[in-house]
Design a protein around this motif. Sequence first.
Motif, PDB file in Angstrom:
ATOM      1  N   ALA A  36       8.599  -7.524  -5.769  1.00  0.00           N
ATOM      2  CA  ALA A  36       7.602  -7.758  -4.718  1.00  0.00           C
ATOM      3  C   ALA A  36       7.743  -6.710  -3.622  1.00  0.00           C
ATOM      4  CB  ALA A  36       7.760  -9.157  -4.145  1.00  0.00           C
ATOM      5  N   ALA A  37       8.990  -6.353  -3.328  1.00  0.00           N
ATOM      6  CA  ALA A  37       9.217  -5.314  -2.320  1.00  0.00           C
ATOM      7  C   ALA A  37       8.613  -3.992  -2.774  1.00  0.00           C
ATOM      8  CB  ALA A  37      10.710  -5.153  -2.044  1.00  0.00           C
ATOM      9  N   ASN A  38       8.803  -3.662  -4.048  1.00  0.00           N
ATOM     10  CA  ASN A  38       8.255  -2.401  -4.575  1.00  0.00           C
ATOM     11  C   ASN A  38       6.734  -2.371  -4.451  1.00  0.00           C
ATOM     12  OD1 ASN A  38      10.763  -1.417  -5.244  1.00  0.00           O
ATOM     13  ND2 ASN A  38      10.658  -2.051  -7.385  1.00  0.00           N
ATOM     14  N   ASP A  39       6.086  -3.480  -4.827  1.00  0.00           N
ATOM     15  CA  ASP A  39       4.620  -3.536  -4.728  1.00  0.00           C
ATOM     16  C   ASP A  39       4.164  -3.372  -3.285  1.00  0.00           C
ATOM     17  OD1 ASP A  39       4.481  -3.905  -7.438  1.00  0.00           O
ATOM     18  OD2 ASP A  39       3.974  -6.036  -7.353  1.00  0.00           O
ATOM     19  N   GLY A  40       4.855  -4.040  -2.363  1.00  0.00           N
ATOM     20  CA  GLY A  40       4.479  -3.962  -0.965  1.00  0.00           C
ATOM     21  C   GLY A  40       4.667  -2.566  -0.395  1.00  0.00           C
ATOM     22  N   ILE A  41       5.769  -1.929  -0.763  1.00  0.00           N
ATOM     23  CA  ILE A  41       6.027  -0.574  -0.288  1.00  0.00           C
ATOM     24  C   ILE A  41       4.943   0.375  -0.786  1.00  0.00           C
ATOM     25  CG2 ILE A  41       7.604   1.400  -0.478  1.00  0.00           C
ATOM     26  CD1 ILE A  41       9.895  -0.733  -0.571  1.00  0.00           C
ATOM     27  N   ASN A  71      -7.742   3.220   5.757  1.00  0.00           N
ATOM     28  CA  ASN A  71      -6.657   2.629   4.969  1.00  0.00           C
ATOM     29  C   ASN A  71      -6.242   1.319   5.633  1.00  0.00           C
ATOM     30  OD1 ASN A  71      -6.030   4.491   2.746  1.00  0.00           O
ATOM     31  ND2 ASN A  71      -5.590   5.953   4.385  1.00  0.00           N
ATOM     32  N   ASN A  72      -6.848   0.236   5.171  1.00  0.00           N
ATOM     33  CA  ASN A  72      -6.629  -1.078   5.771  1.00  0.00           C
ATOM     34  C   ASN A  72      -5.872  -2.024   4.839  1.00  0.00           C
ATOM     35  OD1 ASN A  72      -7.359  -3.485   7.598  1.00  0.00           O
ATOM     36  ND2 ASN A  72      -8.316  -4.043   5.658  1.00  0.00           N
ATOM     37  N   ALA A  73      -5.947  -1.809   3.528  1.00  0.00           N
ATOM     38  CA  ALA A  73      -5.311  -2.727   2.579  1.00  0.00           C
ATOM     39  C   ALA A  73      -3.810  -2.790   2.815  1.00  0.00           C
ATOM     40  CB  ALA A  73      -5.596  -2.285   1.149  1.00  0.00           C
ATOM     41  N   GLY A  74      -3.247  -3.980   2.682  1.00  0.00           N
ATOM     42  CA  GLY A  74      -1.809  -4.133   2.853  1.00  0.00           C
ATOM     43  C   GLY A  74      -1.318  -5.443   2.268  1.00  0.00           C
ATOM     44  N   GLN A  75      -0.020  -5.493   2.031  1.00  0.00           N
ATOM     45  CA  GLN A  75       0.602  -6.695   1.489  1.00  0.00           C
ATOM     46  C   GLN A  75       1.759  -7.116   2.386  1.00  0.00           C
ATOM     47  OE1 GLN A  75       1.718  -6.419  -2.642  1.00  0.00           O
ATOM     48  NE2 GLN A  75      -0.169  -5.385  -3.234  1.00  0.00           N
ATOM     49  N   LEU A  76       1.810  -8.407   2.690  1.00  0.00           N
ATOM     50  CA  LEU A  76       2.922  -8.966   3.441  1.00  0.00           C
ATOM     51  C   LEU A  76       3.953  -9.472   2.436  1.00  0.00           C
ATOM     52  CD1 LEU A  76       3.800  -9.541   6.355  1.00  0.00           C
ATOM     53  CD2 LEU A  76       2.845 -11.830   6.089  1.00  0.00           C
ATOM     54  N   LEU A 116      -4.047  -1.500  -5.276  1.00  0.00           N
ATOM     55  CA  LEU A 116      -3.436  -0.289  -4.752  1.00  0.00           C
ATOM     56  C   LEU A 116      -1.911  -0.383  -4.677  1.00  0.00           C
ATOM     57  CD1 LEU A 116      -5.999   0.535  -1.935  1.00  0.00           C
ATOM     58  CD2 LEU A 116      -6.006   1.237  -4.340  1.00  0.00           C
ATOM     59  N   SER A 117      -1.325  -1.221  -5.517  1.00  0.00           N
ATOM     60  CA  SER A 117       0.132  -1.352  -5.531  1.00  0.00           C
ATOM     61  C   SER A 117       0.782  -0.442  -6.564  1.00  0.00           C
ATOM     62  CB  SER A 117       0.544  -2.810  -5.796  1.00  0.00           C
ATOM     63  OG  SER A 117       0.074  -3.247  -7.054  1.00  0.00           O
ATOM     64  N   SER A 118       0.016   0.513  -7.110  1.00  0.00           N
ATOM     65  CA  SER A 118       0.561   1.469  -8.079  1.00  0.00           C
ATOM     66  C   SER A 118      -0.253   2.756  -8.038  1.00  0.00           C
ATOM     67  CB  SER A 118       0.514   0.894  -9.497  1.00  0.00           C
ATOM     68  OG  SER A 118      -0.831   0.815  -9.957  1.00  0.00           O
ATOM     69  N   ALA A 119       0.350   3.821  -8.556  1.00  0.00           N
ATOM     70  CA  ALA A 119      -0.359   5.102  -8.633  1.00  0.00           C
ATOM     71  C   ALA A 119      -1.602   4.984  -9.499  1.00  0.00           C
ATOM     72  CB  ALA A 119       0.579   6.175  -9.183  1.00  0.00           C
ATOM     73  N   ALA A 120      -1.489   4.222 -10.589  1.00  0.00           N
ATOM     74  CA  ALA A 120      -2.636   4.054 -11.488  1.00  0.00           C
ATOM     75  C   ALA A 120      -3.809   3.413 -10.759  1.00  0.00           C
ATOM     76  CB  ALA A 120      -2.235   3.222 -12.698  1.00  0.00           C
ATOM     77  N   GLY A 121      -3.519   2.446  -9.881  1.00  0.00           N
ATOM     78  CA  GLY A 121      -4.590   1.784  -9.142  1.00  0.00           C
ATOM     79  C   GLY A 121      -5.287   2.720  -8.182  1.00  0.00           C
ATOM     80  N   VAL A 122      -4.518   3.560  -7.494  1.00  0.00           N
ATOM     81  CA  VAL A 122      -5.120   4.527  -6.569  1.00  0.00           C
ATOM     82  C   VAL A 122      -5.941   5.555  -7.333  1.00  0.00           C
ATOM     83  CG1 VAL A 122      -4.662   6.287  -4.823  1.00  0.00           C
ATOM     84  CG2 VAL A 122      -3.246   4.221  -4.906  1.00  0.00           C
ATOM     85  N   ASP A 123      -5.372   6.063  -8.424  1.00  0.00           N
ATOM     86  CA  ASP A 123      -6.083   7.084  -9.209  1.00  0.00           C
ATOM     87  C   ASP A 123      -7.366   6.524  -9.814  1.00  0.00           C
ATOM     88  OD1 ASP A 123      -4.008   8.740  -8.539  1.00  0.00           O
ATOM     89  OD2 ASP A 123      -3.038   8.669 -10.502  1.00  0.00           O
ATOM     90  N   SER A 124      -7.334   5.248 -10.212  1.00  0.00           N
ATOM     91  CA  SER A 124      -8.533   4.610 -10.747  1.00  0.00           C
ATOM     92  C   SER A 124      -9.618   4.524  -9.677  1.00  0.00           C
ATOM     93  CB  SER A 124      -8.198   3.213 -11.263  1.00  0.00           C
ATOM     94  OG  SER A 124      -9.360   2.534 -11.691  1.00  0.00           O
ATOM     95  N   ALA A 138       1.793  -0.416  -1.838  1.00  0.00           N
ATOM     96  CA  ALA A 138       0.472  -0.742  -1.282  1.00  0.00           C
ATOM     97  C   ALA A 138       0.353  -0.341   0.179  1.00  0.00           C
ATOM     98  CB  ALA A 138       0.201  -2.234  -1.446  1.00  0.00           C
ATOM     99  N   ASN A 139       1.413  -0.541   0.951  1.00  0.00           N
ATOM    100  CA  ASN A 139       1.339  -0.330   2.398  1.00  0.00           C
ATOM    101  C   ASN A 139       1.575   1.111   2.823  1.00  0.00           C
ATOM    102  OD1 ASN A 139       1.061  -3.096   2.424  1.00  0.00           O
ATOM    103  ND2 ASN A 139       3.025  -3.522   3.374  1.00  0.00           N
ATOM    104  N   LEU A 140       2.349   1.851   2.043  1.00  0.00           N
ATOM    105  CA  LEU A 140       2.741   3.191   2.464  1.00  0.00           C
ATOM    106  C   LEU A 140       2.336   4.273   1.466  1.00  0.00           C
ATOM    107  CD1 LEU A 140       4.200   5.131   4.373  1.00  0.00           C
ATOM    108  CD2 LEU A 140       6.358   4.495   3.249  1.00  0.00           C
ATOM    109  N   THR A 141       2.755   4.133   0.217  1.00  0.00           N
ATOM    110  CA  THR A 141       2.510   5.200  -0.744  1.00  0.00           C
ATOM    111  C   THR A 141       1.030   5.318  -1.091  1.00  0.00           C
ATOM    112  OG1 THR A 141       4.686   4.683  -1.664  1.00  0.00           O
ATOM    113  CG2 THR A 141       3.308   6.209  -2.906  1.00  0.00           C
ATOM    114  N   ALA A 142       0.351   4.193  -1.232  1.00  0.00           N
ATOM    115  CA  ALA A 142      -1.076   4.245  -1.596  1.00  0.00           C
ATOM    116  C   ALA A 142      -1.916   4.964  -0.539  1.00  0.00           C
ATOM    117  CB  ALA A 142      -1.605   2.830  -1.857  1.00  0.00           C
ATOM    118  N   PRO A 143      -1.758   4.665   0.753  1.00  0.00           N
ATOM    119  CA  PRO A 143      -2.524   5.436   1.733  1.00  0.00           C
ATOM    120  C   PRO A 143      -2.234   6.932   1.672  1.00  0.00           C
ATOM    121  CG  PRO A 143      -1.648   3.460   2.755  1.00  0.00           C
ATOM    122  CD  PRO A 143      -1.045   3.544   1.387  1.00  0.00           C
ATOM    123  N   ILE A 144      -0.954   7.288   1.472  1.00  0.00           N
ATOM    124  CA  ILE A 144      -0.604   8.708   1.383  1.00  0.00           C
ATOM    125  C   ILE A 144      -1.269   9.342   0.166  1.00  0.00           C
ATOM    126  CG2 ILE A 144       1.298  10.337   0.990  1.00  0.00           C
ATOM    127  CD1 ILE A 144       3.088   8.387   2.589  1.00  0.00           C
TER     128      ILE A 144
END
Length: 240
Positions: free
Chosen positions: A99-104, A80-85, A57-65, A106-112
């Motif tokens: 790494a910051a982009n992936d975390g942002i 929405n529990n998945a997250g990255q430290l 869930l660190s990308s739009a493609a992952g969420v859409d899949s 996964a933690n915020l954009t993917a749940p939205i």
Amino acid sequence: MRVTGKTVLLTGGSAGIGREMARQLKAKGAQVILTGRDPARLDAMAAEGFETLAADLSSAAGVDSLVAMLGERDIDILINNAGQLVDHDFRKGSPDPDAANDGIYANLTAPIRLITALVPRLRARPQAAIVNVTSGLAIAPAARQPVYCATKAGLRFYTLALREQLKGTSIKVIEALPPVVDTQMNDGNPMKKMPAQECARQIIVALEQGRDEANIGMTRALRLVESIAPSLARRMTLRF
């Protein structure tokens, strides 16, 4: 809300707090669809009788899949529990911006993005819920985890606004704010850690009771301090 007979989509459900929530929800009679990234962990949960979906869930493609894999299935509860430290500490050197982009994401954009995709089918259910797992660090940040804190604070404010938007609908919007929990994510963290099983139990109790917030463990004390003296709450957490 009685979770018996409900279909739950639980992201990050193959380890840590998510794994314990999956087990406890299943024990209460819920049908749990869980996601994760680690094939071995997903296989282990499948062996316990869970339906598992591999999802990054660190990308739009992952969420859409993930949404595509769900097809037209009814979902009663989205957690929405998945997250990255993300390691982002200039005192250790130059942080990795990717790494910051992936975390942002996964933690915020993917749940939205996932909420946006699933609200129509949640609205169609007679009783539904969205549970966003943020953190006590959404209230006051820790210096060594600025990206994680920022994303969790962002998800907290999104949750507050979403709750207002969905007021009067069949969807209950709940925020869970765990303290430091004994999971792989917190390996090496010297702070006292809550067992993942107990954290999961308290989140599910909040869901069953229909509470707006689940302030868990030490987060309750932090919320109290923050309500009286916000600068003191920040001083308490920034040293970590």
